[in-house]
Design a protein around this motif. Structure first.
Motif, PDB file in Angstrom:
ATOM      1  N   HIS A 210      41.694  41.209  43.280  1.00 35.65           N
ATOM      2  CA  HIS A 210      41.346  40.589  41.992  1.00 35.65           C
ATOM      3  C   HIS A 210      39.850  40.470  41.769  1.00 35.65           C
ATOM      4  O   HIS A 210      39.227  39.529  42.240  1.00 35.65           O
ATOM      5  CB  HIS A 210      41.986  39.199  41.894  1.00 35.65           C
ATOM      6  CG  HIS A 210      43.458  39.205  42.110  1.00 35.65           C
ATOM      7  ND1 HIS A 210      44.079  38.466  43.067  1.00 35.65           N
ATOM      8  CD2 HIS A 210      44.439  39.907  41.488  1.00 35.65           C
ATOM      9  CE1 HIS A 210      45.389  38.690  43.029  1.00 35.65           C
ATOM     10  NE2 HIS A 210      45.641  39.572  42.083  1.00 35.65           N
TER      11      HIS A 210
ATOM     12  N   HIS B 114      51.905  39.840  34.600  1.00 32.45           N
ATOM     13  CA  HIS B 114      50.589  39.318  34.226  1.00 32.45           C
ATOM     14  C   HIS B 114      50.382  39.361  32.716  1.00 32.45           C
ATOM     15  O   HIS B 114      50.944  40.214  32.038  1.00 32.45           O
ATOM     16  CB  HIS B 114      49.491  40.134  34.905  1.00 32.45           C
ATOM     17  CG  HIS B 114      49.588  40.126  36.402  1.00 32.45           C
ATOM     18  ND1 HIS B 114      49.198  39.052  37.167  1.00 32.45           N
ATOM     19  CD2 HIS B 114      50.071  41.045  37.287  1.00 32.45           C
ATOM     20  CE1 HIS B 114      49.415  39.321  38.448  1.00 32.45           C
ATOM     21  NE2 HIS B 114      49.949  40.521  38.549  1.00 32.45           N
TER      22      HIS B 114
ATOM     23  N   HIS C 163      45.413  35.541  48.399  1.00 25.55           N
ATOM     24  CA  HIS C 163      45.823  36.296  47.217  1.00 25.55           C
ATOM     25  C   HIS C 163      45.485  35.611  45.900  1.00 25.55           C
ATOM     26  O   HIS C 163      45.024  36.255  44.965  1.00 25.55           O
ATOM     27  CB  HIS C 163      47.325  36.599  47.296  1.00 25.55           C
ATOM     28  CG  HIS C 163      47.770  37.627  46.312  1.00 25.55           C
ATOM     29  ND1 HIS C 163      48.425  37.317  45.146  1.00 25.55           N
ATOM     30  CD2 HIS C 163      47.635  38.970  46.307  1.00 25.55           C
ATOM     31  CE1 HIS C 163      48.689  38.425  44.477  1.00 25.55           C
ATOM     32  NE2 HIS C 163      48.212  39.453  45.162  1.00 25.55           N
TER      33      HIS C 163
HETATM   34 CU1  K7E Z   1      50.207  41.245  40.700  1.00 23.51          CU
HETATM   35 CU2  K7E Z   1      47.974  41.301  44.189  1.00 23.51          CU
HETATM   36 CU3  K7E Z   1      47.438  40.446  41.394  1.00 23.51          CU
HETATM   37 CU4  K7E Z   1      48.822  43.379  42.263  1.00 23.51          CU
HETATM   38  S1  K7E Z   1      49.008  41.257  42.384  1.00 23.51           S
HETATM   39  S2  K7E Z   1      50.146  43.676  40.647  1.00 23.51           S
END
Ligand code: K7E
Ligand code: CUA
Length: 660
Positions: A120, A406, A168
């Motif tokens: 991220h 997301h 994470h």
């Molecule tokens: Cu959804 Cu590690 Cu942010 Cu990849 S996580 S998709």
């Protein structure tokens, strides 16, 4: 009610079956129809992503490299790869993790780590807007957070996160970059100890960390940690506007399973979003409520003046306990193992994406505060009140797709949510929760990104989908096909696919920013007169070779088109030779490279005004060439030299020269 629950559990089963099958339903249909697969591309699409030779892209995109451990920089809308910034993995191209200056960056309490998994990227913000100063990114495997300086596009700092396992839910920023947060995905024994794994529910704990960022220098330090129950903390986003002062973390495995989580962690109908009031935390810290807890972690900082990183040993963190700090943490029940959590630009709506669900759950910050004031609790877990679901709920985006992950926002009142299982993006209206549009992605989308899409003021022109699987979208390259991104135009009512482009590693999250917020600050050279490297040679007159026992220090310079010195004799087998190489150039975009035949190391690529050091322990006698590895001038091929290596017991005199 019972019937609804039954439908829900059937749906969960279907969802799980689809996950197990590892297949995307829409993807499969799409694959069958070539016309559909190519999409209804209008004829002018090419011109809308075309950036003419010599022209600049409008946006930078910072895309995580996932298991590559790096951060890739692309231009949008062209999708052209501009740079790969080494962060958590060694990079022999740039000597990252190989040069003496950068080796300390990859030190951890476990020793030197040559690799990590980076998910991220998060740009720094000022007043809720991306400001183009720094990009933070998480190291997942050996918990760390890195800060990249966007004047140099270099990793400037890495801090290890203690009491964590799988960093994470990290490193999401608050609206003025007061903090970047880091939450543990895997709960681990607290303190770390040798215990039976089936004591998980008693002995393991979750930890959420708040890393303070110095507003001038960007330097990070772990201000405090909050001890939480042994759940898995998956993702985070901070409040903004009215919810500034709060950070929200999703959790799953509130069942506290420690084996076969695909079943064990999917039992509860709802898991929790942990809402942390970090302003309250600051009050408790001021009152001395923080416990000093011994911890063992590294804090690595690169100094631009000395061109050198230092790894510092850290020994303490402050831990806040929710039961001693009323009002610090609340749990918001959220259906179906939520993954992503996203806060809309106004700060009112908190979207929890239950990844085993078809619906999106949207909580209201106003409702949450009212529920807190009225003590509308379901129960209290380890000192943390669980707010009543109906009291915090703002609305539900119904049956939008399968497997929501997301959400990003366009600044025009719309949310865009990625659906992994049904392989699509759904656009919906914030406030009415109606679905406005949907578009297929190819295939199995994870994150999506709109420049500024998690800030107060999204720059909602383009959207990038990052896909896990590409199957038939690209020329085959053996068993693995490239991961990829897809660019959409989101200025109209309908989302429009413009472009596919391959990415490095596996892209997870990304951040975008209009180029003008970075371009003017971008560094052109390092000033030679400001170089404080202890082994710098600022002119050819200052070059020398110094023996100190078995250590030999070569103070070398490079300029178009020679090294000084370029003949070195008197090196012996078993010596440790340090080549401290300074690039004397003071022109933009003129690095020189350096490498020695057989030297079991990476090249160094030295920027104008910079000094870098690479070591060599010669194992055989002989005369070995070295050369410049970066085509720097018409006489680049002449930019070369020799080192003579004599036997360990020889009497060859140490000498060095240029042009003799
Ligand atoms: Cu959804 Cu590690 Cu942010 Cu990849 S996580 S998709
Ligand atoms: Cu210097 Cu090529």
């Amino acid at each position: 009610m019972k019937f609804i629950n039954k439908i829900k559990s059937v749906l969960t089963l279907i969802v799980i079956a689809l996950i197990v099958a590892g297949i995307s339903s829409c993807g499969q249909q799409a694959k069958d129809s070539d016309a559909f697969r190519k999409g209804a591309l209008s004829s002018d699409v090419a011109s809308r992503v075309y950036v003419a030779p010599g022209e600049y892209d409008e946006f930078y995109a910072f895309v995580s490299g996932g298991f590559s451990g790096q951060l890739a920089v692309y231009g949008l809308p062209s999708g052209r790869l501009l740079r790969v910034i080494p962060v958590f993995s060694v990079d022999p191209e740039k000597a990252y993790g190989f040069s003496e200056e950068t080796k300390p960056m990859l030190e951890t309490s476990f020793g030197f780590q040559p690799w990590d998994d980076a998910h991220h990227p998060e740009l720094s913000q000022t007043d809720g807007n991306t400001d183009g100063r720094w990009c933070f990114i998480n190291g997942n495997n050996t918990p760390r957070v890195a800060r990249i300086d966007l004047t140099t596009f270099e990793t400037a700092e890495i801090i290890e996160i203690p009491n964590s396992g799988g960093n994470h839910s990290s490193p999401f920023t608050t609206e003025n970059t007061e903090y970047v947060v880091a939450g543990t995905r895997f709960s681990v024994p607290y303190p770390q100890q040798d215990v039976a794994i089936n004591t998980y529910a008693d002995k393991f704990k979750g930890m959420l960390s708040f890393i303070k960022v110095n507003p001038e220098s960007g330097l990070m330090n772990i201000e405090f940690q909050v001890l939480l129950p042994a759940f898995d903390y998956d993702l985070a986003h901070s409040g903004k506007g009215k919810s500034h002062g709060w950070t929200f973390f999703t959790s799953y495995n509130t069942e506290k399973a420690s084996t076969l989580l695909e079943v064990g962690a999917s039992q509860n109908d709802k898991d929790f979003i942990a809402a942390i009031n970090w302003k309250k935390a600051e009050e408790y810290l001021a009152q001395g409520k923080g416990h000093d807890v011994p911890a063992n972690y590294k804090h690595n900082v690169y100094d631009e003046a000395t061109h050198m990183a230092t790894s510092n040993q850290m020994n303490m963190v402050k831990v806040l306990l929710p039961e001693e700090c009323p009002g610090l943490v609340y749990f918001l029940p959220t259906p179906k193992s939520p993954h992503g959590i996203d806060v809309d630009p106004t700060g009112e709506y908190i979207v929890g994406n239950g990844k085993l669900s078809a619906d999106l759950t949207v909580h209201s910050f106003t409702n949450m505060i009212a529920a807190i004031d009225n003590k509308e609790y379901d129960t209290i877990i380890e000192g943390i009140p669980v707010l009543k679901f109906e009291k915090v709920l703002a609305g539900t985006v119904k049956a939008a797709g399968l497997g929501p992950l997301h959400t990003e926002f366009d600044g025009r009142g719309n949310g865009y949510t990625s659906f992994f299982i049904s392989s699509e993006i759904v656009k919906w209206k914030v406030g009415t929760w109606e679905v406005l549009d949907r578009v297929s992605t190819y295939y199995s989308i994870g994150h999506l990104m709109i420049p500024g899409g998690d800030s107060k003021n999204p720059q909602g022109k383009y959207m990038v989908a990052m896909n896990k699987i590409t199957k038939d979208r690209y020329l085959p390259t053996g068993p693995e096909v490239t991961q990829s991104a897809q660019l959409f135009d989101i200025t109209g009512d309908k989302m429009e696919l413009l472009l596919d482009f391959p990415t490095i590693g596996e892209p997870h999250y990304a951040q975008g920013i209009s180029a003008d917020r970075i371009v003017s600050k971008s560094k052109k050279i390092y000033k030679l007169e400001e170089n404080e490297h202890p082994y710098v040679a600022k002119s050819e007159d200052a070059t020398k070779v110094v023996r100190d026992g078995k250590d030999v220090h070569v103070y070398m310079t490079m300029i178009r088109s020679h090294f000084s010195p370029d003949n070195i004799e008197g090196i012996k087998v078993g010596d440790k030779v340090y080549f401290h190489v300074t690039n004397l150039e003071q022109d933009y975009d003129v690095p020189h490279g350096f490498s020695v035949m057989g030297f079991e190391n990476a090249e160094i690529l030295v920027m104008p005004g910079q000094t870098e050091t690479i070591t060599w322990i010669p194992s055989r006698i002989g005369v070995y060439p070295f050369y410049c590895t970066d085509f720097c001038s018409a006489l680049h091929q002449e930019m070369q030299g020799y080192v003579r290596v004599s036997a360990a017991n020889s009497t060859t005199e140490l000498k060095w020269s240029l042009g003799e």
